[in-house]
Design an enzyme around this catalytic site. Structure first.
Site, PDB file in Angstrom:
ATOM      1  N   ASN A   1      20.028 -17.347  87.954  1.00  0.00           N
ATOM      2  CA  ASN A   1      20.555 -16.857  89.219  1.00  0.00           C
ATOM      3  C   ASN A   1      21.166 -18.022  89.974  1.00  0.00           C
ATOM      4  OD1 ASN A   1      19.773 -14.193  88.929  1.00  0.00           O
ATOM      5  ND2 ASN A   1      17.916 -14.402  90.129  1.00  0.00           N
TER       6      ASN A   1
ATOM      7  N   ARG B   1      18.799 -11.095  84.169  1.00  0.00           N
ATOM      8  CA  ARG B   1      18.554 -12.300  83.360  1.00  0.00           C
ATOM      9  C   ARG B   1      17.702 -12.000  82.138  1.00  0.00           C
ATOM     10  NH1 ARG B   1      15.953 -16.095  87.454  1.00  0.00           N
ATOM     11  NH2 ARG B   1      15.294 -14.059  88.181  1.00  0.00           N
TER      12      ARG B   1
END
Length: 91
Positions: free
Chosen positions: A36, A18
């Site tokens: 996520n 990320r």
């Protein structure tokens, strides 16, 4: 502006994916977000000029050094209403 909703699978959680994607997207001037998912995938909305979007999509197939991407499901999406690229909480 083009936009895609991505679902990235493989070893993509716990490896900095990320944060890496936030840096890549910002570097290419894209708008959107990344988070996520509870099923172990990473989901991202990426939007911007076609060349920049394609560059980031290509990079997403590699990911950061610790990741192992096994697949990306891409769907057309509506661009986000706010500029910038951010990291969202897990869904």
């Amino acid at each position: 502006m083009k936009a895609s909703l991505l679902r990235i699978s493989g070893q993509v959680q716990g490896v900095g994916y990320r944060d890496w994607l936030v840096r890549e997207a910002r570097r290419h001037g894209l708008w959107g977000w990344v988070r996520n998912r509870s099923d172990g995938t990473v989901e991202a909305l990426v939007a911007g000029e076609l060349d920049a979007l394609q560059a980031v999509l290509t990079a997403c197939r590699r990911g950061p050094p610790s990741a192992r991407v096994t697949g990306i499901d891409e769907q057309f999406a509506e661009p986000p209403s706010e500029p910038g690229f951010s990291r969202r909480p897990t869904l």
